[in-house]
Design a protein around this motif. Structure first.
Motif, mmCIF file in Angstrom:
data_model
loop_
_atom_site.group_PDB
_atom_site.id
_atom_site.type_symbol
_atom_site.label_atom_id
_atom_site.label_comp_id
_atom_site.label_asym_id
_atom_site.label_seq_id
_atom_site.Cartn_x
_atom_site.Cartn_y
_atom_site.Cartn_z
ATOM 1 N N THR A 181 0.825 -1.204 0.000
ATOM 2 C CA THR A 181 0.000 0.000 0.000
ATOM 3 C C THR A 181 0.861 1.256 0.000
ATOM 4 O O THR A 181 0.607 2.204 -0.760
ATOM 5 C CB THR A 181 -0.944 0.012 1.216
ATOM 6 O OG1 THR A 181 -1.785 -1.150 1.162
ATOM 7 C CG2 THR A 181 -1.809 1.259 1.213
ATOM 8 N N ALA A 182 1.900 1.268 0.828
ATOM 9 C CA ALA A 182 2.779 2.439 0.902
ATOM 10 C C ALA A 182 3.477 2.677 -0.434
ATOM 11 O O ALA A 182 3.572 3.823 -0.908
ATOM 12 C CB ALA A 182 3.812 2.242 2.010
ATOM 13 N N LEU A 183 3.967 1.608 -1.059
ATOM 14 C CA LEU A 183 4.645 1.747 -2.350
ATOM 15 C C LEU A 183 3.692 2.289 -3.416
ATOM 16 O O LEU A 183 4.028 3.223 -4.158
ATOM 17 C CB LEU A 183 5.188 0.389 -2.808
ATOM 18 C CG LEU A 183 6.497 -0.094 -2.182
ATOM 19 C CD1 LEU A 183 6.780 -1.529 -2.608
ATOM 20 C CD2 LEU A 183 7.658 0.804 -2.594
ATOM 21 N N GLU A 184 2.495 1.716 -3.481
ATOM 22 C CA GLU A 184 1.597 2.080 -4.566
ATOM 23 C C GLU A 184 0.997 3.467 -4.371
ATOM 24 O O GLU A 184 0.772 4.189 -5.346
ATOM 25 C CB GLU A 184 0.516 1.003 -4.731
ATOM 26 C CG GLU A 184 1.133 -0.328 -5.121
ATOM 27 C CD GLU A 184 0.175 -1.266 -5.783
ATOM 28 O OE1 GLU A 184 -1.052 -1.054 -5.706
ATOM 29 O OE2 GLU A 184 0.659 -2.241 -6.402
ATOM 30 N N ILE A 185 0.760 3.858 -3.128
ATOM 31 C CA ILE A 185 0.304 5.230 -2.892
ATOM 32 C C ILE A 185 1.381 6.211 -3.330
ATOM 33 O O ILE A 185 1.104 7.226 -3.980
ATOM 34 C CB ILE A 185 -0.053 5.448 -1.414
ATOM 35 C CG1 ILE A 185 -1.365 4.714 -1.082
ATOM 36 C CG2 ILE A 185 -0.192 6.937 -1.095
ATOM 37 C CD1 ILE A 185 -1.746 4.787 0.384
ATOM 38 N N THR A 186 2.631 5.890 -3.001
ATOM 39 C CA THR A 186 3.747 6.774 -3.360
ATOM 40 C C THR A 186 3.859 6.932 -4.873
ATOM 41 O O THR A 186 3.920 8.055 -5.394
ATOM 42 C CB THR A 186 5.074 6.218 -2.803
ATOM 43 O OG1 THR A 186 4.989 6.142 -1.379
ATOM 44 C CG2 THR A 186 6.236 7.125 -3.187
ATOM 45 N N VAL A 187 3.860 5.801 -5.607
ATOM 46 C CA VAL A 187 4.073 5.907 -7.055
ATOM 47 C C VAL A 187 2.858 6.511 -7.757
ATOM 48 O O VAL A 187 3.016 7.239 -8.746
ATOM 49 C CB VAL A 187 4.439 4.538 -7.679
ATOM 50 C CG1 VAL A 187 5.743 4.025 -7.087
ATOM 51 C CG2 VAL A 187 3.333 3.513 -7.502
ATOM 52 N N VAL A 188 1.651 6.248 -7.246
ATOM 53 C CA VAL A 188 0.474 6.803 -7.920
ATOM 54 C C VAL A 188 0.395 8.310 -7.711
ATOM 55 O O VAL A 188 -0.009 9.052 -8.621
ATOM 56 C CB VAL A 188 -0.823 6.103 -7.450
ATOM 57 C CG1 VAL A 188 -1.320 6.650 -6.131
ATOM 58 C CG2 VAL A 188 -1.913 6.225 -8.515
ATOM 59 N N VAL A 189 0.812 8.790 -6.545
ATOM 60 C CA VAL A 189 0.813 10.231 -6.313
ATOM 61 C C VAL A 189 1.839 10.920 -7.203
ATOM 62 O O VAL A 189 1.555 11.952 -7.833
ATOM 63 C CB VAL A 189 1.085 10.546 -4.824
ATOM 64 C CG1 VAL A 189 1.372 12.035 -4.626
ATOM 65 C CG2 VAL A 189 -0.112 10.139 -3.971
ATOM 66 N N ILE A 190 3.050 10.342 -7.285
ATOM 67 C CA ILE A 190 4.079 10.918 -8.152
ATOM 68 C C ILE A 190 3.613 10.896 -9.613
ATOM 69 O O ILE A 190 3.741 11.889 -10.334
ATOM 70 C CB ILE A 190 5.410 10.156 -8.004
ATOM 71 C CG1 ILE A 190 5.967 10.335 -6.590
ATOM 72 C CG2 ILE A 190 6.432 10.656 -9.035
ATOM 73 C CD1 ILE A 190 7.176 9.465 -6.298
ATOM 74 N N GLY A 191 3.063 9.748 -10.045
ATOM 75 C CA GLY A 191 2.585 9.640 -11.414
ATOM 76 C C GLY A 191 1.467 10.616 -11.717
ATOM 77 O O GLY A 191 1.438 11.233 -12.783
ATOM 78 N N TRP A 192 0.548 10.794 -10.788
ATOM 79 C CA TRP A 192 -0.565 11.737 -10.967
ATOM 80 C C TRP A 192 -0.061 13.168 -11.066
ATOM 81 O O TRP A 192 -0.510 13.945 -11.909
ATOM 82 C CB TRP A 192 -1.545 11.594 -9.814
ATOM 83 C CG TRP A 192 -2.674 12.587 -9.850
ATOM 84 C CD1 TRP A 192 -3.717 12.618 -10.726
ATOM 85 C CD2 TRP A 192 -2.847 13.706 -8.969
ATOM 86 N NE1 TRP A 192 -4.550 13.683 -10.441
ATOM 87 C CE2 TRP A 192 -4.042 14.372 -9.363
ATOM 88 C CE3 TRP A 192 -2.129 14.194 -7.884
ATOM 89 C CZ2 TRP A 192 -4.503 15.504 -8.712
ATOM 90 C CZ3 TRP A 192 -2.606 15.317 -7.232
ATOM 91 C CH2 TRP A 192 -3.773 15.962 -7.646
#
Length: 215
Positions: free
Chosen positions: A153-164
């Motif tokens: 969850t921590a990894l995917e929240i991080t990458v999705v925020v950066i990607g967004w």
């Protein structure tokens, strides 16, 4: 016995990695929101003159570099995942058209998610090592002692925020992916798992059992 299964495992690995990229292409063509790591690649692609597939390879290479300090060891499948998924996604973009029709986009998303989950079952079930992102997840789980779900969850929240922030598409599809991909991957991992001779189970293997990996 294991030797006789090697040709099946190799074919299963290669088919799985190819279909994984095709699944990504279907999801992105659906334009309902990409998977978290694909949101990141999509966002980066808007700022660099490189294809989505090439950026996926670069991101995979960077992730593999992070494996070094956490002492995670790649397998053959890990390396092939890093270099083959991106180009197969680019092939998918060449043959899957863009569309503004909502019902077609929904169909694309469903096809993409199902294909990606089946592909995950194929390549992980071949037992040649996890993909770069799965390996990062299990490696951080081992090093930090945090539960798999928390690390993921921590990894995917991080990458999705950066990607967004970079311009990647986040939408209902992203949420649907997060909720559905785990159970679907577990199902297909059980379907496609190649039974190998019993050997002592390490903590790394335990992380990659069908009942412990969440996609």
């Amino acid at each position: 016995m294991a030797g006789r299964r090697m040709p099946r495992r190799i074919v299963q690995l290669l088919i799985g990695l190819f279909l994984y990229g095709i699944g990504i292409a279907f999801i992105i063509r659906g334009a309902l929101g990409a998977a978290p790591w694909d949101v990141l690649s999509q966002g980066i692609s808007m700022h660099l003159p490189l294809s989505f597939g090439m950026i996926t390879i670069i991101v995979s290479a960077i992730v593999l570099l992070v494996w070094i300090p956490i002492r995670q060891k790649p397998g053959v499948g890990t390396i092939l995942n890093a270099v083959l998924v991106g180009p197969s996604a680019d092939i998918g973009f060449l043959v899957i058209p863009e569309t503004d029709l909502l019902w077609v986009r929904v169909v694309f998303f469903v096809i993409g998610l199902t294909t990606l989950a089946a592909a995950t079952g194929l390549y992980i079930g071949a037992h040649f090592g996890p993909g770069p992102r799965d390996g990062l997840m299990t490696g951080l789980h081992r090093v930090t002692g945090r539960p798999i779900w928390m690390v993921r969850t921590a990894l995917e929240i991080t990458v999705v925020v950066i990607g967004w922030l970079l311009g990647g598409i986040v939408g209902l599809g992203t949420v649907a992916f997060a909720l559905l991909v785990g159970p679907m991957c577990q199902f297909f991992m059980r379907v496609f798992e190649v039974k190998l001779p019993q050997r002592p189970v390490s903590s790394r293997d335990e992380d990659l059992r069908p009942d412990s990996v969440t996609g």
